[in-house]
Structures are given as C-alpha cells and as structure tokens.
Design a protein around this motif. Sequence first.
Motif, PDB file in Angstrom:
ATOM      1  N   ARG A 149       0.754  -1.259   0.017  1.00  0.00           N
ATOM      2  CA  ARG A 149       0.082  -0.008  -0.012  1.00  0.00           C
ATOM      3  C   ARG A 149       0.873   1.170   0.073  1.00  0.00           C
ATOM      4  N   THR A 150       1.964   1.115   0.753  1.00  0.00           N
ATOM      5  CA  THR A 150       2.729   2.445   0.877  1.00  0.00           C
ATOM      6  C   THR A 150       3.551   2.578  -0.497  1.00  0.00           C
ATOM      7  N   THR A 153       0.973   3.996  -2.908  1.00  0.00           N
ATOM      8  CA  THR A 153       0.752   5.515  -2.644  1.00  0.00           C
ATOM      9  C   THR A 153       1.750   6.373  -3.111  1.00  0.00           C
ATOM     10  N   VAL A 185       1.925   9.627   6.875  1.00  0.00           N
ATOM     11  CA  VAL A 185       0.814   9.730   5.981  1.00  0.00           C
ATOM     12  C   VAL A 185       0.349   8.370   5.262  1.00  0.00           C
ATOM     13  N   LYS A 189      -3.134   6.409   5.278  1.00  0.00           N
ATOM     14  CA  LYS A 189      -3.859   5.929   3.811  1.00  0.00           C
ATOM     15  C   LYS A 189      -4.107   4.530   3.808  1.00  0.00           C
ATOM     16  N   VAL A 192      -7.362   3.142   5.126  1.00  0.00           N
ATOM     17  CA  VAL A 192      -8.610   3.419   4.832  1.00  0.00           C
ATOM     18  C   VAL A 192      -9.668   2.502   4.352  1.00  0.00           C
ATOM     19  N   VAL A 263      -3.132  14.651   5.606  1.00  0.00           N
ATOM     20  CA  VAL A 263      -2.269  13.891   4.508  1.00  0.00           C
ATOM     21  C   VAL A 263      -1.887  15.115   3.288  1.00  0.00           C
ATOM     22  N   LYS A 267      -6.715  17.515   2.748  1.00  0.00           N
ATOM     23  CA  LYS A 267      -7.482  16.394   3.055  1.00  0.00           C
ATOM     24  C   LYS A 267      -6.843  15.691   4.314  1.00  0.00           C
ATOM     25  N   VAL A 269      -7.175  11.944   6.862  1.00  0.00           N
ATOM     26  CA  VAL A 269      -7.482  10.648   7.162  1.00  0.00           C
ATOM     27  C   VAL A 269      -7.910  10.492   8.792  1.00  0.00           C
ATOM     28  N   GLU A 280     -10.907   8.837   4.139  1.00  0.00           N
ATOM     29  CA  GLU A 280     -10.104  10.140   3.747  1.00  0.00           C
ATOM     30  C   GLU A 280     -11.225  11.301   3.224  1.00  0.00           C
TER      31      GLU A 280
END
Length: 295
Positions: A149-150, A153, A185, A189, A192, A263, A267, A269, A280
Amino acid sequence: MSQTAHIPSHRKPRRSASKLALRAGVAGGVLSTIAVAGAAGPANAEPVTETIEMPTLGSLGTDLSSAVAASAEASEQEALDQSLEAQEAAALEKAAKDAKKAKAEADRKAEAERAEKARKEAEAKAEAERAAAEARAEARERASRDAARTQLTATSASDSSSDSDSSSSASESTQVASGSAAAIVAFAKAQVGDAYVSGGTGPNSWDCSGLVQAAYREAGIDLPRISYSQSSMGTSVSLSNLQPGDILYWGSRSGSYHVAIYVGGGKYVGAQNPSTGVVERSLDWDRPSGAVRIL
C-alpha cells in the motif's frame, strides 16, 4: 483232628487286665489289714480297734472320670488354639495380598495420571507453537500488505506530481510528505476502509486516537493513547499553514473529543465513526477546530 475239636468252648471270657488289677489291689489291701491285725500282739491281746480305710471302687471310678474329662478338655482347648492360630495366619496372609494388590492399583493410577498430564502438556505446547506460528505469519502478511500500500501511494503521488504544471508544483511543494511525515501519511492512507471500533488499536479496526497513535509509531514516535492528550502535545499551528503529518483535533486543544491526520492536499484521514469507518475526507467535509505539529 482231636475228638474234642467239634465241641464248642465253654470257657468264660477273660477279664480285662485293668479289672483284674483293680480287684487284686482291693484284695491285697484287705489281706494286708488282716495280717497287720494278727501280728500286732499275742493271742490274748485286745482286739484292734483301728482299721485302715481303703479306697472303694466308686471313688476310683470318680477319679478316673475326672481325669478323662480333664484330658478331653485339654485336647479341646488345644484344638481351639490351633484353629485360632490357623485363622490368624489366614487373615494375615489375606491382608498382605490385599495390601499388595492395593499398592499395585495405586501405582497404576499414578502412572496413568502422569501419562495424562504429559499428554496435556504436550498438546498445550503444540497449540502455543501453532498459535505463535500463525501470529508470525499474519504479521508478515500484514507487513507485506502495508508495504504494498505504501509503495502504491508513493507511486501515485509521484505520478500526479509529474503530471502537474510547474506552477502547481511550486504551490504544492510544501504539501508533499517526506521523511517521518511520509511514513505517517502512508500508514494512515493504508488503513482507509478499515472498521471503526471504540477502543480499537488495529490491525483491522481502529478508533480515532488508536489510528493516530499507530501511524506515529511507524515513524518511531510514541504518542499518548487518548485524543485530548495527543492534541495537547507539540506546537499549535493554524489551519492555513498545515503540513502532512500534522494532527487535527475537534473541540478544545486540551479537551478534544476527536483527532485525525492531515495528509496534504487539503485532506485528512481519520477513524470517524462505526458507520463510515476509516475515511479520507476534505477539510471542508468536517472542519477541525485546530491542529498541532509534532514533527
């Protein structure tokens, strides 16, 4: 064959030796009394007035009966004693056998209990090892998922940054997370879509302060567990000067009831509530009361 062989015998039956001896003794006693009386003096002497009393047949019979009865009683007592001794010996032998049997049974039960205890301990150890292996596997899987996921992103942020014009890049340069902020961050995220659970601290369910605490832990920073304690840390910043990784709060700084992570790009989270979970959102969706900077 003699001429008298066919004539039956008319001889009297022979008396027993004991009866003959008894009668001989009585006769001898009488004759002795007479002889003593005759030899005591001359013919003109006075007659003897004292006589020796001899035992009678009746007294002899009584004495004999008493002796026989005493002998029988002694024999009976001896037989009784032997019977008691035999019973005692049998009882002792039975008690010894019962004790040996009871000891063997106790040893068998003790051995069975030891075996059962060993079996349960082995099962418990195997279960603990299995649970530990599952926990390690789950942790590796979660770490791999978080890393993916990181990476996703970071790639998306890089692509959107390269596609923007130079003026946009200049204006957004302060909104791109880097270093510890980037880790915070990215972690936020990645959560989510997870569920909101009051008191939740992950890995798949969170409350607002649990998510903030876990995100900062990814950057090596330990925060308090409660939202109002988190918003009381660091330096207060205005909402117009936010940077990625800043902590947003709702309520007063020392008495906040909700927190989230900014983030970038206007926005944040946060773990909102049970109906939305971790989301988010734009700052305008639910305007925060203020912000603090820890980094």
